[in-house]
Design a protein around this motif. Structure first.
Motif, mmCIF file in Angstrom:
data_model
loop_
_atom_site.group_PDB
_atom_site.id
_atom_site.type_symbol
_atom_site.label_atom_id
_atom_site.label_comp_id
_atom_site.label_asym_id
_atom_site.label_seq_id
_atom_site.Cartn_x
_atom_site.Cartn_y
_atom_site.Cartn_z
ATOM 1 N N ASP A 6 32.377 -67.945 -2.749
ATOM 2 C CA ASP A 6 31.978 -66.880 -1.833
ATOM 3 C C ASP A 6 30.465 -66.979 -1.626
ATOM 4 O O ASP A 6 29.747 -67.521 -2.470
ATOM 5 C CB ASP A 6 32.347 -65.515 -2.413
ATOM 6 C CG ASP A 6 32.410 -64.410 -1.355
ATOM 7 O OD1 ASP A 6 32.121 -64.693 -0.167
ATOM 8 O OD2 ASP A 6 32.740 -63.272 -1.728
ATOM 9 N N PHE A 7 29.993 -66.485 -0.496
ATOM 10 C CA PHE A 7 28.552 -66.501 -0.273
ATOM 11 C C PHE A 7 28.154 -65.349 0.627
ATOM 12 O O PHE A 7 28.979 -64.744 1.315
ATOM 13 C CB PHE A 7 28.094 -67.836 0.335
ATOM 14 C CG PHE A 7 28.459 -68.046 1.771
ATOM 15 C CD1 PHE A 7 27.555 -67.731 2.785
ATOM 16 C CD2 PHE A 7 29.697 -68.559 2.123
ATOM 17 C CE1 PHE A 7 27.891 -67.930 4.118
ATOM 18 C CE2 PHE A 7 30.032 -68.765 3.457
ATOM 19 C CZ PHE A 7 29.129 -68.453 4.452
ATOM 20 N N SER A 8 26.858 -65.062 0.595
ATOM 21 C CA SER A 8 26.302 -63.991 1.409
ATOM 22 C C SER A 8 24.886 -64.386 1.803
ATOM 23 O O SER A 8 24.232 -65.163 1.108
ATOM 24 C CB SER A 8 26.285 -62.679 0.611
ATOM 25 O OG SER A 8 25.844 -61.605 1.415
ATOM 26 N N ALA A 9 24.411 -63.854 2.926
ATOM 27 C CA ALA A 9 23.070 -64.173 3.398
ATOM 28 C C ALA A 9 22.469 -62.940 4.057
ATOM 29 O O ALA A 9 23.183 -62.032 4.485
ATOM 30 C CB ALA A 9 23.103 -65.338 4.386
ATOM 31 N N CYS A 10 21.140 -62.912 4.114
ATOM 32 C CA CYS A 10 20.457 -61.781 4.735
ATOM 33 C C CYS A 10 19.067 -62.214 5.190
ATOM 34 O O CYS A 10 18.597 -63.305 4.843
ATOM 35 C CB CYS A 10 20.334 -60.605 3.759
ATOM 36 S SG CYS A 10 19.170 -60.890 2.407
ATOM 37 N N VAL A 11 18.428 -61.360 5.954
ATOM 38 C CA VAL A 11 17.015 -61.510 6.264
ATOM 39 C C VAL A 11 16.259 -60.693 5.223
ATOM 40 O O VAL A 11 16.571 -59.533 4.974
ATOM 41 C CB VAL A 11 16.691 -61.014 7.682
ATOM 42 C CG1 VAL A 11 15.183 -61.012 7.914
ATOM 43 C CG2 VAL A 11 17.397 -61.879 8.719
ATOM 44 N N ALA A 12 15.278 -61.324 4.567
ATOM 45 C CA ALA A 12 14.559 -60.670 3.472
ATOM 46 C C ALA A 12 13.827 -59.427 3.971
ATOM 47 O O ALA A 12 13.004 -59.491 4.882
ATOM 48 C CB ALA A 12 13.569 -61.647 2.845
ATOM 49 N N ASP A 98 11.729 -69.088 5.079
ATOM 50 C CA ASP A 98 11.119 -68.361 6.187
ATOM 51 C C ASP A 98 11.849 -67.058 6.496
ATOM 52 O O ASP A 98 12.183 -66.764 7.644
ATOM 53 C CB ASP A 98 11.066 -69.248 7.430
ATOM 54 C CG ASP A 98 10.069 -68.745 8.470
ATOM 55 O OD1 ASP A 98 9.206 -67.928 8.105
ATOM 56 O OD2 ASP A 98 10.158 -69.164 9.639
ATOM 57 N N GLY A 99 12.096 -66.282 5.450
ATOM 58 C CA GLY A 99 12.713 -64.968 5.625
ATOM 59 C C GLY A 99 14.219 -64.938 5.540
ATOM 60 O O GLY A 99 14.819 -63.871 5.400
ATOM 61 N N GLY A 100 14.877 -66.090 5.613
ATOM 62 C CA GLY A 100 16.323 -66.154 5.445
ATOM 63 C C GLY A 100 16.669 -66.398 3.985
ATOM 64 O O GLY A 100 16.049 -67.238 3.335
ATOM 65 N N VAL A 101 17.624 -65.646 3.458
ATOM 66 C CA VAL A 101 18.007 -65.747 2.047
ATOM 67 C C VAL A 101 19.513 -65.913 1.946
ATOM 68 O O VAL A 101 20.270 -65.259 2.679
ATOM 69 C CB VAL A 101 17.575 -64.501 1.248
ATOM 70 C CG1 VAL A 101 17.860 -64.693 -0.239
ATOM 71 C CG2 VAL A 101 16.105 -64.193 1.468
ATOM 72 N N MET A 102 19.937 -66.774 1.030
ATOM 73 C CA MET A 102 21.359 -67.051 0.855
ATOM 74 C C MET A 102 21.698 -67.149 -0.634
ATOM 75 O O MET A 102 20.888 -67.638 -1.428
ATOM 76 C CB MET A 102 21.726 -68.366 1.543
ATOM 77 C CG MET A 102 23.178 -68.748 1.421
ATOM 78 S SD MET A 102 23.487 -70.303 2.294
ATOM 79 C CE MET A 102 25.277 -70.282 2.280
ATOM 80 N N CYS A 103 22.864 -66.679 -1.002
ATOM 81 C CA CYS A 103 23.375 -66.838 -2.357
ATOM 82 C C CYS A 103 24.845 -67.221 -2.274
ATOM 83 O O CYS A 103 25.600 -66.640 -1.483
ATOM 84 C CB CYS A 103 23.229 -65.548 -3.159
ATOM 85 S SG CYS A 103 23.941 -65.653 -4.838
ATOM 86 N N CYS A 104 25.250 -68.229 -3.053
ATOM 87 C CA CYS A 104 26.671 -68.570 -3.133
ATOM 88 C C CYS A 104 27.122 -68.456 -4.586
ATOM 89 O O CYS A 104 26.334 -68.624 -5.520
ATOM 90 C CB CYS A 104 26.950 -69.965 -2.576
ATOM 91 S SG CYS A 104 26.088 -71.310 -3.394
ATOM 92 N N LEU A 105 28.385 -68.151 -4.756
ATOM 93 C CA LEU A 105 28.971 -67.911 -6.073
ATOM 94 C C LEU A 105 30.260 -68.709 -6.199
ATOM 95 O O LEU A 105 31.049 -68.773 -5.249
ATOM 96 C CB LEU A 105 29.278 -66.414 -6.228
ATOM 97 C CG LEU A 105 29.890 -65.951 -7.551
ATOM 98 C CD1 LEU A 105 28.839 -65.970 -8.654
ATOM 99 C CD2 LEU A 105 30.476 -64.543 -7.397
ATOM 100 N N MET A 106 30.456 -69.329 -7.369
ATOM 101 C CA MET A 106 31.724 -70.004 -7.653
ATOM 102 C C MET A 106 32.299 -69.437 -8.947
ATOM 103 O O MET A 106 31.575 -69.233 -9.924
ATOM 104 C CB MET A 106 31.546 -71.518 -7.789
ATOM 105 C CG MET A 106 32.821 -72.237 -8.229
ATOM 106 S SD MET A 106 32.627 -74.036 -8.398
ATOM 107 C CE MET A 106 33.023 -74.546 -6.732
ATOM 108 N N ILE A 107 33.598 -69.195 -8.934
ATOM 109 C CA ILE A 107 34.304 -68.699 -10.110
ATOM 110 C C ILE A 107 35.462 -69.646 -10.387
ATOM 111 O O ILE A 107 36.254 -69.956 -9.492
ATOM 112 C CB ILE A 107 34.841 -67.267 -9.889
ATOM 113 C CG1 ILE A 107 33.699 -66.321 -9.494
ATOM 114 C CG2 ILE A 107 35.551 -66.755 -11.132
ATOM 115 C CD1 ILE A 107 34.172 -64.979 -8.988
ATOM 116 N N GLY A 108 35.580 -70.121 -11.624
ATOM 117 C CA GLY A 108 36.635 -71.053 -12.001
ATOM 118 C C GLY A 108 36.160 -71.964 -13.118
ATOM 119 O O GLY A 108 34.963 -72.016 -13.425
ATOM 120 N N ASP A 109 37.079 -72.675 -13.735
ATOM 121 C CA ASP A 109 36.731 -73.552 -14.852
ATOM 122 C C ASP A 109 35.658 -74.558 -14.439
ATOM 123 O O ASP A 109 35.745 -75.187 -13.380
ATOM 124 C CB ASP A 109 37.971 -74.305 -15.342
ATOM 125 C CG ASP A 109 39.001 -73.373 -15.975
ATOM 126 O OD1 ASP A 109 38.604 -72.259 -16.375
ATOM 127 O OD2 ASP A 109 40.183 -73.755 -16.050
#
Length: 204
Positions: A6-12, A98-109
């Motif tokens: 899963d991932f999410s992004a935003c403008v800081a 440049d003001g754009g921020v992103m985070c991704c997450l992985m769940i599993g072995d």
């Protein structure tokens, strides 16, 4: 179990509200995460805003997927990449540009993931060609010299950085020999606040 990505992004953004939100959130995590939070709080200006927003994206993703936070230890490896050092079934990656921020997450072995986001710059052709020669595999570089494709330029750039973050800096091969068109990449474009961002996520 199957891996979840899963991932999410935003403008800081966030202004004066960000520091109290970080201080409040840090109480939910293991005290052994103190250094990670102190590092965020010690920053200033846009660097602080982007780092704080990156953490808050992570915090929201962990909540979304029901990950208990009280025992989570967030720390940094020798290359400065933050990770959950006491969970091998949860991994994350944060990137900003440049003001754009992103985070991704992985769940599993044996979860391992990397992401990168890049804002499109107004480089001239010569600058783009110089940069492309540094990070592109030969085949892609030859195509770029012919097409001057923005899509190719930023796709390879973000995929390369996502690959490095996934590897935790532990890359021994010449990166220009890596097939950045192979399976395992998710790439897209985000338009926000008059800017255009390319992003890539890599997982095996």
């Amino acid at each position: 179990m199957d891996k979840i990505i899963d991932f999410s992004a935003c403008v800081a953004s966030g202004g004066d509200n960000l520091r109290p939100r970080i201080e409040q959130a840090r109480e939910l995590y293991s005290p052994m995460s103190e250094e990670y939070f102190n590092r965020i709080i010690s920053k200033s200006g846009r660097t602080f805003t982007e780092s704080a927003c990156g953490f808050l994206l992570l915090d929201n993703l962990l909540s979304k997927h029901g990950i208990e936070k009280s025992g989570l230890v967030i720390s940094r490896n020798g290359d400065g990449r933050p990770s959950l050092i006491n969970r091998f079934d949860v991994d994350f990656s944060i990137s900003h540009s440049d003001g754009g921020v992103m985070c991704c997450l992985m769940i599993g072995d044996e979860a391992r993931i990397g992401c990168d986001i890049q804002c499109v710059r107004s480089y001239d052709d010569e600058k783009n060609a110089t940069l492309a020669e540094i990070f592109m595999p030969a085949k892609d570089y030859t195509e770029f010299l012919t097409t001057r494709s923005e899509d190719l330029f930023y796709t390879i750039w973000t995929r390369r950085e996502a690959f490095i973050k996934h590897s935790g800096g532990d890359v021994f091969a010449d990166l220009r020999d890596i097939n950045f068109h192979a399976d395992g990449y998710r790439t897209g474009v985000i338009h926000a606040c008059g800017k255009k961002y390319y992003y890539s996520i890599f997982s095996e």
